[in-house]
Write a protein that holds these residues in place. Structure first.
Motif, short mmCIF file in Angstrom:
data_model
loop_
_atom_site.label_atom_id
_atom_site.label_comp_id
_atom_site.label_asym_id
_atom_site.label_seq_id
_atom_site.Cartn_x
_atom_site.Cartn_y
_atom_site.Cartn_z
N ASN A 22 23.17 -27.07 30.01
CA ASN A 22 22.97 -27.88 30.69
C ASN A 22 21.71 -29.43 30.71
O ASN A 22 21.06 -30.24 31.04
N ALA A 23 22.25 -29.95 28.76
CA ALA A 23 21.72 -31.15 28.77
C ALA A 23 21.64 -32.30 29.41
O ALA A 23 22.88 -32.29 30.29
N GLU A 24 21.14 -33.13 29.31
CA GLU A 24 21.28 -34.55 30.03
C GLU A 24 22.54 -35.72 29.83
O GLU A 24 22.69 -35.52 28.36
N ASN A 26 23.36 -38.68 29.32
CA ASN A 26 23.53 -39.32 27.95
C ASN A 26 22.64 -39.19 27.08
O ASN A 26 22.14 -39.52 25.91
N SER A 27 22.26 -37.81 26.62
CA SER A 27 21.41 -36.77 25.20
C SER A 27 22.31 -37.72 23.78
O SER A 27 24.12 -37.32 24.27
N PRO A 28 22.15 -37.35 23.39
CA PRO A 28 22.35 -37.49 21.91
C PRO A 28 23.40 -36.67 22.04
O PRO A 28 22.48 -35.04 22.16
N VAL A 29 24.27 -36.36 20.66
CA VAL A 29 25.03 -35.06 21.01
C VAL A 29 25.15 -34.70 19.21
O VAL A 29 25.69 -35.79 18.73
N LEU A 30 24.72 -33.41 19.37
CA LEU A 30 24.58 -33.15 17.25
C LEU A 30 25.45 -31.99 16.97
O LEU A 30 26.08 -30.86 18.38
N VAL A 31 25.91 -32.46 16.14
CA VAL A 31 27.35 -31.42 16.15
C VAL A 31 27.10 -30.87 15.07
O VAL A 31 26.75 -31.16 14.05
N PHE A 32 26.57 -29.33 14.49
CA PHE A 32 26.09 -28.62 13.59
C PHE A 32 27.29 -27.72 13.33
O PHE A 32 27.72 -26.78 13.90
N CYS A 33 27.28 -28.33 11.38
CA CYS A 33 28.55 -26.88 10.91
C CYS A 33 27.73 -25.70 9.91
O CYS A 33 26.96 -26.48 8.94
N HIS A 34 28.28 -24.91 10.00
CA HIS A 34 27.45 -23.76 9.28
C HIS A 34 28.19 -24.67 7.87
O HIS A 34 29.11 -24.49 7.77
N PRO A 35 26.98 -23.56 7.05
CA PRO A 35 28.01 -23.06 5.48
C PRO A 35 28.82 -21.73 5.34
O PRO A 35 28.61 -21.13 6.07
N SER A 45 18.20 -20.41 16.24
CA SER A 45 16.99 -20.19 16.38
C SER A 45 16.26 -21.81 16.08
O SER A 45 15.30 -22.27 17.27
N VAL A 46 16.89 -22.79 15.19
CA VAL A 46 16.41 -24.57 14.99
C VAL A 46 16.82 -24.37 16.84
O VAL A 46 15.83 -25.43 17.08
N VAL A 47 17.94 -24.85 17.33
CA VAL A 47 18.24 -25.20 18.84
C VAL A 47 16.94 -25.25 19.70
O VAL A 47 17.03 -25.67 20.42
N ALA A 48 16.59 -23.54 19.69
CA ALA A 48 15.98 -23.14 21.04
C ALA A 48 14.73 -24.27 20.72
O ALA A 48 14.16 -24.50 21.85
N HIS A 49 14.59 -24.63 19.26
CA HIS A 49 13.14 -25.34 19.56
C HIS A 49 13.65 -27.33 19.89
O HIS A 49 12.86 -28.77 19.57
N LEU A 50 15.00 -28.02 20.13
CA LEU A 50 15.12 -29.00 19.72
C LEU A 50 14.97 -29.38 21.30
O LEU A 50 15.35 -28.89 22.11
N ARG A 51 15.37 -30.57 21.66
CA ARG A 51 14.73 -31.23 22.45
C ARG A 51 15.28 -32.20 23.11
O ARG A 51 15.45 -33.57 22.55
#
Length: 140
Positions: A22-24, A26-35, A45-51
């Protein structure tokens, strides 16, 4: 919490989680890659705190909900990332992304950025596995 996802095709089926559907627009797009040994849901849990961001996470081959595939080197992870970017570009209409990774996830972003530098607006990397050109790795 149920996290929406879609699958893309590298040489194997790769799962991509869309943490913020549900992000707007024009929001910047983050692409997370795991170890290695983890999956993209480790970032929930990290993403839950990002706005203010549109956030995706990739399960590399042989990790999480993706199919098993060759993991002898990380070029496959870079191919998985490239396949994911193709679909993420279609869904977000963005051309630039911020890559976030730890360890092998960082290395996958670096390998992909080397081939596709125009995809990246930035990289936030922790513990990327890198060796100088010509390094003798035979004893490793």
């Amino acid at each position: 919490m149920i996290i929406p996802y879609f699958d893309v095709k590298s040489d194997v089926r790769i799962r991509v989680h869309h943490f913020t559907p549900n992000a707007e627009k024009n929001s910047p797009v983050l692409v997370f890659c795991h170890p290695t040994g983890f999956c993209s849901l480790v970032y929930a849990s990290v993403v839950a705190h990002l706005r203010g961001f549109n956030v995706f996470g990739i399960d590399f081959r042989s990790h999480g909900y993706s199919e098993r595939g060759n993991v002898e080197n990380w070029s496959g992870f870079a191919a998985d990332l490239d396949a994911a970017f193709t679909e993420i570009k279609l869904q977000t209409k963005n051309e630039k992304f911020i890559g976030v990774g730890i360890s092998s996830g960082s290395s996958a972003h670096i390998l992909n950025a080397e081939k596709n530098p125009s995809l990246y607006a930035g990289l936030y990397l922790c513990e990327p596995i890198l060796f100088p050109p010509g390094a003798d790795l035979t004893a490793r």
